[in-house]
Design an enzyme around this catalytic site. Structure first.
Site, PDB file in Angstrom:
ATOM      1  N   GLU A 170       9.067  46.214  15.995  1.00  7.07           N
ATOM      2  CA  GLU A 170       8.809  45.912  17.406  1.00  7.07           C
ATOM      3  C   GLU A 170       8.430  47.209  18.117  1.00  7.07           C
ATOM      4  O   GLU A 170       9.132  48.222  17.998  1.00  7.07           O
ATOM      5  CB  GLU A 170      10.044  45.291  18.089  1.00  7.07           C
ATOM      6  CG  GLU A 170       9.767  45.026  19.572  1.00  7.07           C
ATOM      7  CD  GLU A 170      10.868  44.239  20.299  1.00  7.07           C
ATOM      8  OE1 GLU A 170      11.922  43.960  19.710  1.00  7.07           O
ATOM      9  OE2 GLU A 170      10.627  43.907  21.483  1.00  7.07           O
ATOM     10  N   ASN A 228       5.729  43.298  23.389  1.00 14.80           N
ATOM     11  CA  ASN A 228       6.289  42.498  24.488  1.00 14.80           C
ATOM     12  C   ASN A 228       5.226  42.220  25.549  1.00 14.80           C
ATOM     13  O   ASN A 228       4.519  43.135  25.973  1.00 14.80           O
ATOM     14  CB  ASN A 228       7.455  43.268  25.137  1.00 14.80           C
ATOM     15  CG  ASN A 228       8.624  43.388  24.181  1.00 14.80           C
ATOM     16  OD1 ASN A 228       9.368  42.441  23.991  1.00 14.80           O
ATOM     17  ND2 ASN A 228       8.757  44.533  23.529  1.00 14.80           N
ATOM     18  N   GLU A 260       5.765  38.839  21.909  1.00 16.79           N
ATOM     19  CA  GLU A 260       7.091  38.421  22.381  1.00 16.79           C
ATOM     20  C   GLU A 260       7.022  38.128  23.879  1.00 16.79           C
ATOM     21  O   GLU A 260       6.547  38.948  24.659  1.00 16.79           O
ATOM     22  CB  GLU A 260       8.134  39.505  22.105  1.00 16.79           C
ATOM     23  CG  GLU A 260       8.315  39.771  20.622  1.00 16.79           C
ATOM     24  CD  GLU A 260       9.559  40.607  20.307  1.00 16.79           C
ATOM     25  OE1 GLU A 260      10.313  40.945  21.242  1.00 16.79           O
ATOM     26  OE2 GLU A 260       9.775  40.902  19.121  1.00 16.79           O
ATOM     27  N   ASP A 290      11.514  35.599  23.429  1.00 16.62           N
ATOM     28  CA  ASP A 290      12.418  36.754  23.438  1.00 16.62           C
ATOM     29  C   ASP A 290      13.641  36.466  24.299  1.00 16.62           C
ATOM     30  O   ASP A 290      13.582  35.651  25.221  1.00 16.62           O
ATOM     31  CB  ASP A 290      11.647  37.946  24.029  1.00 16.62           C
ATOM     32  CG  ASP A 290      12.186  39.292  23.583  1.00 16.62           C
ATOM     33  OD1 ASP A 290      13.243  39.321  22.949  1.00 16.62           O
ATOM     34  OD2 ASP A 290      11.541  40.307  23.883  1.00 16.62           O
ATOM     35  N   GLU A 347      18.969  39.541  17.763  1.00 16.09           N
ATOM     36  CA  GLU A 347      18.843  40.882  18.357  1.00 16.09           C
ATOM     37  C   GLU A 347      20.234  41.505  18.509  1.00 16.09           C
ATOM     38  O   GLU A 347      21.214  40.789  18.704  1.00 16.09           O
ATOM     39  CB  GLU A 347      18.325  40.811  19.790  1.00 16.09           C
ATOM     40  CG  GLU A 347      17.038  40.131  20.042  1.00 16.09           C
ATOM     41  CD  GLU A 347      16.688  40.199  21.523  1.00 16.09           C
ATOM     42  OE1 GLU A 347      15.497  40.371  21.790  1.00 16.09           O
ATOM     43  OE2 GLU A 347      17.566  40.079  22.402  1.00 16.09           O
TER      44      GLU A 347
HETATM   45  P1  C2E Z   1      13.559  43.537  24.207  1.00 14.36           P
HETATM   46  O1  C2E Z   1      12.133  43.181  23.960  1.00 14.36           O
HETATM   47  O2  C2E Z   1      14.568  42.446  24.101  1.00 14.36           O
HETATM   48  O3  C2E Z   1      13.875  44.740  23.225  1.00 14.36           O
HETATM   49  C1  C2E Z   1      15.076  44.944  22.595  1.00 14.36           C
HETATM   50  C2  C2E Z   1      15.894  45.966  23.333  1.00 14.36           C
HETATM   51  O4  C2E Z   1      17.210  45.966  22.763  1.00 14.36           O
HETATM   52  C3  C2E Z   1      15.386  47.399  23.185  1.00 14.36           C
HETATM   53  O5  C2E Z   1      15.690  48.103  24.377  1.00 14.36           O
HETATM   54  C4  C2E Z   1      16.229  47.920  22.047  1.00 14.36           C
HETATM   55  O6  C2E Z   1      16.391  49.319  22.051  1.00 14.36           O
HETATM   56  C5  C2E Z   1      17.557  47.256  22.344  1.00 14.36           C
HETATM   57  N1  C2E Z   1      18.364  47.125  21.133  1.00 14.36           N
HETATM   58  C6  C2E Z   1      17.947  46.931  19.874  1.00 14.36           C
HETATM   59  N2  C2E Z   1      18.962  46.841  19.019  1.00 14.36           N
HETATM   60  C7  C2E Z   1      20.087  46.985  19.745  1.00 14.36           C
HETATM   61  C8  C2E Z   1      21.492  46.990  19.404  1.00 14.36           C
HETATM   62  O7  C2E Z   1      21.904  46.835  18.269  1.00 14.36           O
HETATM   63  N3  C2E Z   1      22.366  47.147  20.438  1.00 14.36           N
HETATM   64  C9  C2E Z   1      21.948  47.314  21.718  1.00 14.36           C
HETATM   65  N4  C2E Z   1      22.864  47.478  22.665  1.00 14.36           N
HETATM   66  N5  C2E Z   1      20.634  47.309  22.075  1.00 14.36           N
HETATM   67  C10 C2E Z   1      19.715  47.147  21.098  1.00 14.36           C
HETATM   68  P2  C2E Z   1      14.584  48.944  25.137  1.00 14.36           P
HETATM   69  O8  C2E Z   1      13.677  49.627  24.185  1.00 14.36           O
HETATM   70  O9  C2E Z   1      15.305  49.747  26.167  1.00 14.36           O
HETATM   71  O10 C2E Z   1      13.734  47.816  25.840  1.00 14.36           O
HETATM   72  C11 C2E Z   1      14.289  47.017  26.848  1.00 14.36           C
HETATM   73  C12 C2E Z   1      13.336  45.931  27.255  1.00 14.36           C
HETATM   74  O11 C2E Z   1      12.183  46.463  27.917  1.00 14.36           O
HETATM   75  C13 C2E Z   1      12.784  45.126  26.100  1.00 14.36           C
HETATM   76  O12 C2E Z   1      13.740  44.189  25.675  1.00 14.36           O
HETATM   77  C14 C2E Z   1      11.562  44.501  26.741  1.00 14.36           C
HETATM   78  O13 C2E Z   1      11.912  43.361  27.478  1.00 14.36           O
HETATM   79  C15 C2E Z   1      11.113  45.574  27.709  1.00 14.36           C
HETATM   80  N6  C2E Z   1       9.962  46.286  27.108  1.00 14.36           N
HETATM   81  C16 C2E Z   1       9.966  47.255  26.182  1.00 14.36           C
HETATM   82  N7  C2E Z   1       8.691  47.630  25.884  1.00 14.36           N
HETATM   83  C17 C2E Z   1       7.873  46.846  26.643  1.00 14.36           C
HETATM   84  C18 C2E Z   1       6.458  46.731  26.787  1.00 14.36           C
HETATM   85  O14 C2E Z   1       5.659  47.401  26.118  1.00 14.36           O
HETATM   86  N8  C2E Z   1       5.991  45.804  27.687  1.00 14.36           N
HETATM   87  C19 C2E Z   1       6.833  45.021  28.412  1.00 14.36           C
HETATM   88  N9  C2E Z   1       6.292  44.150  29.268  1.00 14.36           N
HETATM   89  N10 C2E Z   1       8.169  45.099  28.296  1.00 14.36           N
HETATM   90  C20 C2E Z   1       8.685  45.994  27.424  1.00 14.36           C
HETATM   91 MG    MG Z   2      14.949  40.789  23.424  1.00 13.00          MG
HETATM   92 MG    MG Z   3      11.180  42.112  22.662  1.00  8.76          MG
END
Ligand code: C2E
Ligand code: MG
Ligand code: MG
Length: 394
Positions: A170, A228, A260, A290, A347
């Site tokens: 991802e 995403n 996603e 998602d 997740e």
């Molecule tokens: P998401 O798509 O649900 O991504 C998963 C998030 O959960 C990621 O946070 C990841 O670092 C975190 N995560 C993964 N495994 C674990 C775990 O075992 N424990 C915990 N506590 N957290 C975990 P991240 O990278 O901070 O991203 C947060 C959200 O930001 C993403 O949730 C997504 O909704 C959004 N996002 C990230 N990149 C993009 C993008 O390019 N475009 C858009 N529109 N949204 C994005």
């Molecule tokens: Mg997610």
């Molecule tokens: Mg995601």
């Protein structure tokens, strides 16, 4: 050195007295309130609060609201004589409101239960300078970041639970901010959404992810990439053709890409998003729902949109080890998803026992810190090289 302070809020003097005795034995300074109204009037701070939910006049749920509103950072222990489901809901409510819930006790409880709970608490000394979080940078800086290529992608693997192969990476956006360092998406995606920059951001992410996928392919790593998508991107009717064109220019198949989408995104512009998602699926892209379970009307979305994958929200997955209701929800989503011919990805998998339970329940894939945190592209490549022996032949 002063002892940590524990406050008991309970209208039953006998029970409050019992809690105080045990707390003193464990090493707390104690304060006792037999009325919630009095507690609200006089509360300033505490290390631990033992709160009865059922009190005449002001009840425990009102006290939870009050504590959340006053930024309380004490550890909260909830006590109730109701059935466990009520205690469970109150606990969730308190957590949702940002309170630090250390445990709960159903009345009547035993000396050992309370003693064990209190002795297991880790009390950290209070410091006024604990809040050092960065605020979201202003929109003008984000605009510049998009032009100056300050946005980059981290990659986190989705791992197959049955045989442990690497199913996909991802792509998760980060901002390498010149002054604040590496910023997480929660600090700038909402700004991008509010100020009409999210489409530009999505295209920057899509292009980078596709180029990375090509570069890995050239180095012998064939893996799907998940990106995403935001709600407003799903309003561009020519999106399927535009992404299709981008992939063609790079010689990639749509089946390499997983898009996603969150449930909340789907609630806006229903017909347009359905039109776009159906055409994306017809072109061969994979669609993933998602954070499943946290949005509005999840089942309607499953019925309406041709998803190929469900990502069960991490709030359920992370609670599975200690919360049988969360485990029941995950189990049900797995059964439902499989009936609908979808893959299920969990997740937020952080523990071995969680992975084992998911594998036993027949979950297809998992993503989480147990396997790997999101990492820069070169580290992701190394990670893949170390783990690829488990991958099935393409
Ligand atoms: P998401 O798509 O649900 O991504 C998963 C998030 O959960 C990621 O946070 C990841 O670092 C975190 N995560 C993964 N495994 C674990 C775990 O075992 N424990 C915990 N506590 N957290 C975990 P991240 O990278 O901070 O991203 C947060 C959200 O930001 C993403 O949730 C997504 O909704 C959004 N996002 C990230 N990149 C993009 C993008 O390019 N475009 C858009 N529109 N949204 C994005
Ligand atoms: Mg997610
Ligand atoms: Mg995601």
């Amino acid at each position: 050195m002063s002892l940590p302070l524990l406050i008991v809020v309970d209208d039953e003097p006998d029970l409050a007295g019992f809690v105080c005795t045990v707390a003193e034995q464990v090493g707390f300074d104690i304060e006792q309130f037999n009325s919630a109204a009095l507690f609200k009037d006089q509360y300033t701070s505490a290390d631990v609060i033992v709160l009865d939910l059922m009190m005449p006049g002001v009840d425990g749920v009102e006290v939870i609201r009050f504590l959340a509103g006053s930024g309380c950072d004490a550890q909260l222990i909830l006590v109730s004589g109701f059935d466990p489901a009520v205690l469970h809901s109150a606990q969730k409510l308190a957590i949702e409101q940002g309170l630090n819930v250390a445990g709960s006790l159903s009345k009547p409880f035993r000396y050992d239960d309370l003693h064990q709970l209190l002795s297991g608490l880790s009390i950290t000394p209070k410091s006024p300078s604990r809040r050092t979080s960065i605020e979201s940078p202003p929109v003008d800086e984000l605009r510049e970041a998009l032009v100056n290529s300050e946005l980059l992608l981290y990659y986190q693997p989705k791992v197959g639970l049955n045989g442990c192969f690497i199913a996909a990476f991802e792509a998760l956006v980060r901002w390498q901010h010149p002054a604040h360092g590496l910023l997480s998406p929660d600090l700038f995606i909402p700004t991008a959404e509010q100020h009409g920059l999210i489409n530009d951001l999505t295209w920057v992410v899509l292009e980078q992810a596709i180029m990375q996928c090509c570069s890995w392919r050239d180095q012998g790593l064939t893996v799907q990439i998940a990106v995403n998508m935001s709600a407003s991107t799903l309003k561009e009717l020519d999106l399927p053709e535009k992404i299709g064109g981008l992939l063609e220019r790079h010689g990639l198949e749509p089946s390499q890409i997983i898009l996603e989408v969150t449930e909340t995104a789907l609630m806006q512009e229903l017909i347009t998003s359905l039109d776009i998602l159906t055409r994306l699926r017809m072109k061969g892209f994979h669609l993933s729902i998602d954070d499943f379970g946290t949005g509005y009307s999840s089942l309607v979305q499953l019925h309406r949109v041709p998803f190929s994958e469900i990502k069960v929200d991490r709030s359920f997955v992370m609670a599975m080890d200690h919360d049988p209701e969360a485990a029941a929800i995950v189990e049900t989503v797995i059964l439902l998803g499989h009936k609908l011919n979808m893959k299920i990805v969990a997740e937020g998998v952080e523990t071995d026992s969680c992975r084992e339970t998911l594998a036993r329940l027949g979950c297809d894939q998992a993503q989480g810190y147990l396997f790997a945190r999101p990492m820069p592209a070169d580290e992701a490549f190394q990670w893949f090289s170390q783990h690829k022996t488990a991958n099935p032949p393409p």
